[in-house]
Enzyme design. Structure first.
Site, PDB file in Angstrom:
ATOM      1  N   LYS A 293      42.211   9.123 100.310  1.00 22.59           N
ATOM      2  CA  LYS A 293      41.620   7.831  99.931  1.00 22.59           C
ATOM      3  C   LYS A 293      42.695   7.342  98.852  1.00 22.59           C
ATOM      4  CE  LYS A 293      37.540   8.324 101.925  1.00 22.59           C
ATOM      5  NZ  LYS A 293      37.862   9.634 102.897  1.00 22.59           N
TER       6      LYS A 293
HETATM    7  C1  LIG Z   1      37.157   9.779 104.068  1.00 20.79           C
HETATM    8  C2  LIG Z   1      37.569  10.829 104.967  1.00 20.79           C
HETATM    9  C3  LIG Z   1      37.584  11.022 106.409  1.00 20.79           C
HETATM   10  C4  LIG Z   1      37.140   9.844 107.042  1.00 20.79           C
HETATM   11  O1  LIG Z   1      37.884   8.825 106.840  1.00 20.79           O
HETATM   12  P1  LIG Z   1      37.102   7.305 107.267  1.00 20.79           P
HETATM   13  O2  LIG Z   1      38.147   6.428 106.966  1.00 20.79           O
HETATM   14  O3  LIG Z   1      36.000   7.234 106.688  1.00 20.79           O
HETATM   15  O4  LIG Z   1      37.026   7.677 108.783  1.00 20.79           O
HETATM   16  C5  LIG Z   1      38.064  12.382 106.898  1.00 20.79           C
HETATM   17  N1  LIG Z   1      38.605  13.277 106.028  1.00 20.79           N
HETATM   18  C6  LIG Z   1      38.231  13.137 104.727  1.00 20.79           C
HETATM   19  C7  LIG Z   1      38.738  14.350 103.893  1.00 20.79           C
HETATM   20  C8  LIG Z   1      38.063  12.085 104.033  1.00 20.79           C
HETATM   21  O5  LIG Z   1      37.886  12.009 102.844  1.00 20.79           O
END
Ligand SMILES: *Cc1c(COP(=O)(O)O)cnc(C)c1O
Length: 495
Positions: free
Chosen positions: A111
């Site tokens: 993120k």
């Molecule tokens: C947010 C997240 C995901 C999923 O990503 P999306 O964009 O919501 O599909 C997968 N793995 C981790 C570790 C995440 O933090």
């Protein structure tokens, strides 16, 4: 002119700055632009470019109302020395395949890629109604990683505050400490008695609450906005790393310009994989996007049957960031796949709100399946993959990445098409699960597990995670779902 409107109506015409500031459309739809794909990114010039240069190429197409200098400043600030690898999202060999690490940012979460730059975008937007005192309150529900990355991005950012809600007892100890120890005078962190979907649905209601919006504007000069992946400014930075992966494969002479690549994406809210679809529309030669789910396999069912049905048990798994029953960004994919028809999207989303389910026409499903493949892994399979990936490649993966690894291994490989697995979290965020899977000591605290994992695998604990053991906890609030709006209002009063 590139303008943005809701997936559910084409009447609005917002600039990208306005769309970023607003977050979500008034009718509950997500902002999209019909000009996506009209201008493409030149892939013949990718090899040898830095991440920052690629980011400029991609973002100037997607956010054309940002000035050249503005974009360059945002990029330089967001992708600087806070990253532990200068390639930002390095691509590494993994047996016959490749893995792209998305977790080398300041909070060790994928993120960070988006949330390091979103606050910089926001700072360069201006109030729509000319209220020069207007401040933005970011409100976010997190299933674990978004919260910390958003807090780190927005902490002490001028003109903004941030309130983060997480489901009580449903994020890992490390994730919780990452959030509750966050410093900054404009940050608020609060647990919620409920699961992630409860928290996310309520945040959406808060955004739709016109009376609350009027009170906040009148009393506090505050407007609410979102840092969830429904925000355009959160989504578009993720398009960049697909191009970066391609550039790195060109440099490693794995591919030539124009060759196709597959991407395997551990998926929750559908933001990450949607960014891959945007990359394809911008001209990146993507053959397949593989949607990998955990035991909450609502997307697998949708992509195999055409029926999206959230009426099902919700499982809390060892991959909490993928424990999601409503994948918000799917709405954007449907919009583009359904020939940009806002009436169809409105109809489907009404069904989802009313019955918890919708069904897409068979020809639409067939079209979606030409690009999107899918699979899912249960928790035993996830543990087994963590062990096998270490055994076969001497590479440690976390439980989210392991879902993708499982699905990739299940799929027949096409010898001419390289496959890139997106790795979304550092294994050190889930040290107990990883240690159990690897047969290492896993009793002790999370921090003892981290040290054990480092010693056994010869890898290093990221300093930001190790330091949490001695950091001060600043936030201990926990509210009922029904009190979330009130909590936001209190935080806005203090902004
Ligand atoms: C947010 C997240 C995901 C999923 O990503 P999306 O964009 O919501 O599909 C997968 N793995 C981790 C570790 C995440 O933090």
């Amino acid at each position: 002119m590139t303008t943005f409107h809701s997936t559910r109506s084409s009447t609005d015409a917002l600039t990208s700055k306005q769309a970023i500031r607003k977050g979500i459309a008034d009718d509950g739809g997500l902002f999209v632009t019909d000009q996506l794909g009209e201008t493409t990114v030149d892939i013949s010039a990718l090899a040898g470019k830095s991440y920052q240069q690629i980011a400029f190429d991609v973002l100037s197409v997607l956010l054309p109302d940002f000035g050249e200098d503005e974009l360059k400043q945002c990029i330089a600030e967001a992708y600087g020395s806070q990253w532990s690898d200068e390639r930002i999202t390095p691509v590494k060999r993994l047996g016959d395949d490749y893995v792209m690490e998305l977790f080398n940012g300041p909070t060790c979460a994928f993120k960070d890629v988006a949330l390091q730059i979103l606050p910089r975008f926001m700072a360069r937007t201006t109030p729509a109604d000319g209220d020069a005192d207007e401040k933005i309150m970011i409100v976010t529900a997190t299933s674990g990683d978004t919260g910390k990355a958003a807090l780190a991005g927005f902490a002490d950012a001028a003109g903004t505050g941030i309130t983060v809600f997480y489901p009580q007892g449903r994020v890992s100890r490390v994730q919780e400490l990452q959030m509750t120890t966050q410093t900054g005078s404009n940050v608020h962190v609060c647990a919620v008695n409920g699961n992630f979907d409860d928290a996310q649905s309520t945040v959406k209601e808060i955004f739709g609450d016109q009376e609350l919006a009027e009170r906040l504007a009148a009393d506090d000069h505050v407007v609410l906005s979102s840092a969830n992946s429904i925000n355009v400014g959160r989504l578009v930075p993720q398009v960049v790393y697909y191009f970066s992966a391609y550039a790195q494969l060109l440099e490693q002479q794995v591919i030539n310009v124009g060759d196709e690549v597959d991407f395997v994406v551990p998926t929750g809210n559908f933001g990450d994989v949607l960014a891959g679809y945007y990359a394809k529309m911008l001209g990146l030669p993507v053959r397949q996007l593989v949607v990998a789910s955990d035991k909450n396999n609502v997307l697998f069912d949708f992509l195999t049957t055409g029926t999206y049905n959230r009426n099902r048990p919700f499982y809390e798994t060892i991959s909490p960031s993928m424990d999601i029953l409503i994948s918000s960004n799917l709405e954007r994919m449907l919009y583009y796949m359904a020939e940009k028809d806002p009436r169809l999207i409105t109809y489907l989303m009404n069904d989802l709100a009313q019955y918890g389910a919708y069904e897409v026409p068979p020809q639409l499903l067939a079209q979606i399946r030409q690009l999107f493949a899918t699979g899912w892994a249960d928790e035993d399979q996830v543990r087994q993959m963590i062990a096998e990936c270490w055994r076969d490649n001497h590479y440690v993966i976390d439980p989210h990445t392991a879902c993708g690894y499982f699905v990739m291994r299940q799929m027949p490989a096409d010898p001419g098409t390289p496959r890139v697995l997106l790795s979304t979290a550092s294994p050190y965020k889930f040290p107990r699960v990883v240690n159990e899977a690897l047969g290492l000591k896993a009793d002790g605290t999370d921090f003892e597990c981290m040290d054990e994992l480092a010693a056994a695998t010869g890898t290093e604990v990221p300093a930001m995670l190790r330091g949490l053991e001695s950091a001060d906890v600043r936030f201990r609030d926990c509210v009922e779902v029904s009190d979330m709006a009130h909590y936001v209002e209190q935080c806005a009063n203090r902004l």
